[in-house]
Design an enzyme around this catalytic site. Sequence first.
Site, PDB file in Angstrom:
ATOM      1  NE  ARG A  68     -37.785 -37.405 -40.809  1.00 23.82           N
ATOM      2  CZ  ARG A  68     -37.646 -38.182 -40.332  1.00 23.82           C
ATOM      3  NH1 ARG A  68     -38.727 -38.489 -40.062  1.00 23.82           N
ATOM      4  NH2 ARG A  68     -36.897 -38.989 -40.406  1.00 23.82           N
ATOM      5  CB  SER A 107     -33.767 -32.278 -45.315  1.00 27.45           C
ATOM      6  OG  SER A 107     -32.671 -33.709 -44.873  1.00 27.45           O
ATOM      7  CD  GLU A 143     -37.462 -33.189 -43.543  1.00 23.72           C
ATOM      8  OE1 GLU A 143     -36.980 -33.996 -44.206  1.00 23.72           O
ATOM      9  OE2 GLU A 143     -36.360 -33.185 -42.701  1.00 23.72           O
TER      10      GLU A 143
HETATM   11  N1  EPU Z   1     -26.243 -37.626 -51.835  1.00 24.46           N
HETATM   12  C1  EPU Z   1     -25.921 -36.780 -53.198  1.00 24.46           C
HETATM   13  N2  EPU Z   1     -25.836 -35.527 -53.099  1.00 24.46           N
HETATM   14  C2  EPU Z   1     -25.794 -34.733 -52.381  1.00 24.46           C
HETATM   15  C3  EPU Z   1     -26.034 -35.071 -50.860  1.00 24.46           C
HETATM   16  C4  EPU Z   1     -26.204 -36.918 -51.058  1.00 24.46           C
HETATM   17  O1  EPU Z   1     -25.706 -37.543 -54.806  1.00 24.46           O
HETATM   18  O2  EPU Z   1     -25.267 -33.764 -52.531  1.00 24.46           O
HETATM   19  C5  EPU Z   1     -26.964 -38.808 -52.086  1.00 24.46           C
HETATM   20  C6  EPU Z   1     -25.499 -39.742 -51.390  1.00 24.46           C
HETATM   21  O3  EPU Z   1     -24.445 -39.603 -51.755  1.00 24.46           O
HETATM   22  C7  EPU Z   1     -26.281 -40.758 -50.475  1.00 24.46           C
HETATM   23  C8  EPU Z   1     -28.103 -40.351 -50.115  1.00 24.46           C
HETATM   24  O4  EPU Z   1     -28.003 -38.995 -51.207  1.00 24.46           O
HETATM   25  O5  EPU Z   1     -26.339 -41.565 -51.331  1.00 24.46           O
HETATM   26  C9  EPU Z   1     -28.020 -39.633 -49.159  1.00 24.46           C
HETATM   27  O6  EPU Z   1     -27.816 -38.586 -49.021  1.00 24.46           O
HETATM   28  P1  EPU Z   1     -27.341 -38.435 -47.261  1.00 24.46           P
HETATM   29  O7  EPU Z   1     -26.762 -39.848 -46.020  1.00 24.46           O
HETATM   30  O8  EPU Z   1     -26.303 -37.756 -46.907  1.00 24.46           O
HETATM   31  O9  EPU Z   1     -28.853 -38.366 -46.388  1.00 24.46           O
HETATM   32  P2  EPU Z   1     -30.329 -37.231 -46.758  1.00 24.46           P
HETATM   33  O10 EPU Z   1     -30.924 -38.905 -47.273  1.00 24.46           O
HETATM   34  O11 EPU Z   1     -29.749 -36.759 -48.011  1.00 24.46           O
HETATM   35  C10 EPU Z   1     -31.295 -37.779 -44.065  1.00 24.46           C
HETATM   36  C11 EPU Z   1     -31.857 -36.854 -43.510  1.00 24.46           C
HETATM   37  C12 EPU Z   1     -31.419 -36.107 -42.378  1.00 24.46           C
HETATM   38  C13 EPU Z   1     -30.348 -36.854 -42.165  1.00 24.46           C
HETATM   39  C14 EPU Z   1     -29.391 -38.050 -42.940  1.00 24.46           C
HETATM   40  C15 EPU Z   1     -28.336 -39.003 -42.376  1.00 24.46           C
HETATM   41  C16 EPU Z   1     -34.075 -36.888 -44.997  1.00 24.46           C
HETATM   42  C17 EPU Z   1     -34.950 -35.786 -45.797  1.00 24.46           C
HETATM   43  N3  EPU Z   1     -33.484 -36.553 -44.777  1.00 24.46           N
HETATM   44  O12 EPU Z   1     -30.620 -37.052 -45.315  1.00 24.46           O
HETATM   45  O13 EPU Z   1     -32.031 -35.330 -42.029  1.00 24.46           O
HETATM   46  O14 EPU Z   1     -29.764 -35.432 -41.407  1.00 24.46           O
HETATM   47  O15 EPU Z   1     -30.349 -38.671 -43.518  1.00 24.46           O
HETATM   48  O16 EPU Z   1     -29.567 -39.602 -41.225  1.00 24.46           O
HETATM   49  O17 EPU Z   1     -34.360 -37.742 -44.595  1.00 24.46           O
HETATM   50  C18 EPU Z   1     -33.258 -33.483 -41.773  1.00 24.46           C
HETATM   51  O18 EPU Z   1     -34.400 -33.918 -41.805  1.00 24.46           O
HETATM   52  O19 EPU Z   1     -33.591 -32.237 -40.935  1.00 24.46           O
HETATM   53  C19 EPU Z   1     -32.545 -33.796 -41.909  1.00 24.46           C
HETATM   54  C20 EPU Z   1     -30.522 -33.396 -41.860  1.00 24.46           C
END
Ligand code: EPU
Length: 303
Positions: free
Chosen positions: A178, A226, A296
């Site tokens: 990022r 995020s 972020e």
């Molecule tokens: N999870 C929880 N509780 C929650 C949310 C998530 O337990 O309330 C768990 C999910 O079950 C999963 C893990 O956390 O096992 C990861 O969650 P998710 O797949 O939603 O992805 P993320 O890592 O939270 C990242 C990016 C997002 C992007 C998504 C999908 C970062 C910080 N965020 O989210 O990016 O949309 O993957 O690819 O890397 C952004 O950067 O603004 C953004 C939205």
Amino acid sequence: MREPPTREQLRRALILVKGEIRWYEPLAPLTSLQVGGPADVLVIPSDVEDVIRVVRGARMSHIPLMVLGGTNVIIRDKGIRGMVMQLKHLTHIQEEADQLVYVQAGVRLPRLMQFALGRKLSGMEWAAGIPGTVGGGVVMNAGTRLGEIQDVLHAVDFVTINGKRKRIEAATLTFLYRKTRLPKGIVLGAWLQLTSAAKATIQSTTKQYLQYRKATQPLTLPNAGSVFKNPTGDSAGRLIEAAGLKGLRMGDAEVSTKHANFIVNRGTATAEQVLTLVRKVQDGVARKFGVRLQLEWKVVGER
Ligand code: EPU
């Protein structure tokens, strides 16, 4: 701290600019979370040459200048001293050579994706549902699990803080999680190297991804993407949920009940409330897991 620039200093620095100039302009409506105070002056340059006039004017008068994309940034409630520039008239896109697309910084990612789909160009599907601009995307190496800007970036169209335009090859840049390491200056546009693909394939990947985001993220409420970076090997959302912080509120700012790594604005949240909530989440997760979550978002402006 240096004295904030006076209206007269700002006016003089902007004298050659042809685009729109708005004094004491509220910025909350220009951000996706809809919080924050005004800019001393908001400048909306009419084209690239005009951007360069703004950059040179600010530089010569030693006036702070920032570009506002508006999606991954939190502006504090007292707003921003100096100049804020919005590149919303830099909206040109063109396929310059085979699968090499030049796109200006003010183009929003969804529009770029539409353009790519129309030309059967693959490489941007990861951006499905991300509302940001190309300029912001380049600066922060925007991305998701599927991919990021660095995968397709060929070169950056750039103006240094001294007002010198140059092309920076992506091969000479360092990309972090990022963040793209760039010299001081402003991204005017980008050359993206995409690849040919069947329209149906691009469409189905995009659709699938958008559905996942809609199902897991609070996209219908004002948010700034995020909140925290994922710590190595873990996920901020999981940690926040496991710390029992989902749904925590400060006024109208709320840790989303849908995805814990989002903060949503349920109406009239202030930047102060949002940032207090950020600290409470950091403290709560640190207490429970010993991990300090890193923002972020970029936070700017005066308290
Ligand atoms: N999870 C929880 N509780 C929650 C949310 C998530 O337990 O309330 C768990 C999910 O079950 C999963 C893990 O956390 O096992 C990861 O969650 P998710 O797949 O939603 O992805 P993320 O890592 O939270 C990242 C990016 C997002 C992007 C998504 C999908 C970062 C910080 N965020 O989210 O990016 O949309 O993957 O690819 O890397 C952004 O950067 O603004 C953004 C939205």
